[in-house]
Write a protein that holds these residues in place. Sequence first.
Motif, PDB file in Angstrom:
ATOM      1  N   LEU A  88      62.478  44.460  53.944  1.00 50.16           N
ATOM      2  CA  LEU A  88      61.380  45.413  53.957  1.00 50.16           C
ATOM      3  C   LEU A  88      60.794  45.503  55.360  1.00 50.16           C
ATOM      4  CD1 LEU A  88      59.495  44.496  50.652  1.00 50.16           C
ATOM      5  CD2 LEU A  88      60.942  46.485  51.062  1.00 50.16           C
ATOM      6  N   ASP A  90      57.127  46.737  57.446  1.00 48.74           N
ATOM      7  CA  ASP A  90      55.727  47.123  57.343  1.00 48.74           C
ATOM      8  C   ASP A  90      55.526  48.512  57.921  1.00 48.74           C
ATOM      9  OD1 ASP A  90      54.565  45.025  55.984  1.00 48.74           O
ATOM     10  OD2 ASP A  90      54.404  43.788  57.775  1.00 48.74           O
ATOM     11  N   ASP A 129      53.846  46.431  48.023  1.00 50.55           N
ATOM     12  CA  ASP A 129      54.935  47.082  48.753  1.00 50.55           C
ATOM     13  C   ASP A 129      54.689  48.578  48.937  1.00 50.55           C
ATOM     14  OD1 ASP A 129      56.340  44.676  48.907  1.00 50.55           O
ATOM     15  OD2 ASP A 129      57.312  45.012  46.979  1.00 50.55           O
ATOM     16  N   LYS A 132      55.449  50.492  52.300  1.00 49.27           N
ATOM     17  CA  LYS A 132      56.457  49.815  53.119  1.00 49.27           C
ATOM     18  C   LYS A 132      57.775  50.587  53.055  1.00 49.27           C
ATOM     19  CE  LYS A 132      54.520  45.145  52.646  1.00 49.27           C
ATOM     20  NZ  LYS A 132      54.771  43.745  52.232  1.00 49.27           N
ATOM     21  N   SER A 158      58.796  56.160  52.866  1.00 46.81           N
ATOM     22  CA  SER A 158      58.206  54.881  52.475  1.00 46.81           C
ATOM     23  C   SER A 158      58.267  54.724  50.958  1.00 46.81           C
ATOM     24  CB  SER A 158      56.758  54.792  52.960  1.00 46.81           C
ATOM     25  OG  SER A 158      55.995  55.854  52.423  1.00 46.81           O
TER      26      SER A 158
END
Length: 218
Positions: A88, A90, A129, A132, A158
Amino acid sequence: MKAMITPISDDPYSCKIMLVNMNSDMEGKWAARLDTDMVNKEIQLVMEADVTSIELEVHDEEVIAGDNVTVICKAVGGKPDPVLKFMLMDGDNSTENTTTDRFTDVKVFRTDGEIGVSFTATFVPEIEDLGKSLCCKAVQMDIENNTLYETNKVLNRSLDVKFSPQPIKPDGLTELEAQIGEVATLSLLVKSNPAPENVVWNIVRTENCGEDDSENTT
């Protein structure tokens, strides 16, 4: 063959050559032997090339917190074959390498006639999440496990993680005092995706709990 090889040494006790105009036809086992040798010396020539493209996709139509989601990553080209890793990122595009263990049931597969290698994995998104991005990293190693190439591909959108309303304030059971006949103001702050379209307040009593109290709330 002569067009591929250029001798770079006149020493009769050594054999040094330079391979020119490298191409895939030159890949494989090469052998040489001096007149003083009894057996050939062999070496394996492996062509190195970075992947030409990476495709990353989420298989499921909706990404729901707590539900399994299948992600697919395909790398086209590259020598030797890359190993693909999921992680993942940010919002500031910093990679969270610690998230690789959140992708389970990783499988590799090839389709007949298809150039490239594909990996699938299962991912269980969390509420945190939301926003992300998914990332797929293609890593190519040589025979001594040295890294030759690393190529990242970030999903072009995202994660839009869906989740039901979660209380923010107050968090848990809260007791309030109210006088009969007076107005009491109650507030509740929640987060959800998507946002709730309406809110219904119910009054639960220890007695007459089946009574309709909807007229008592505004």
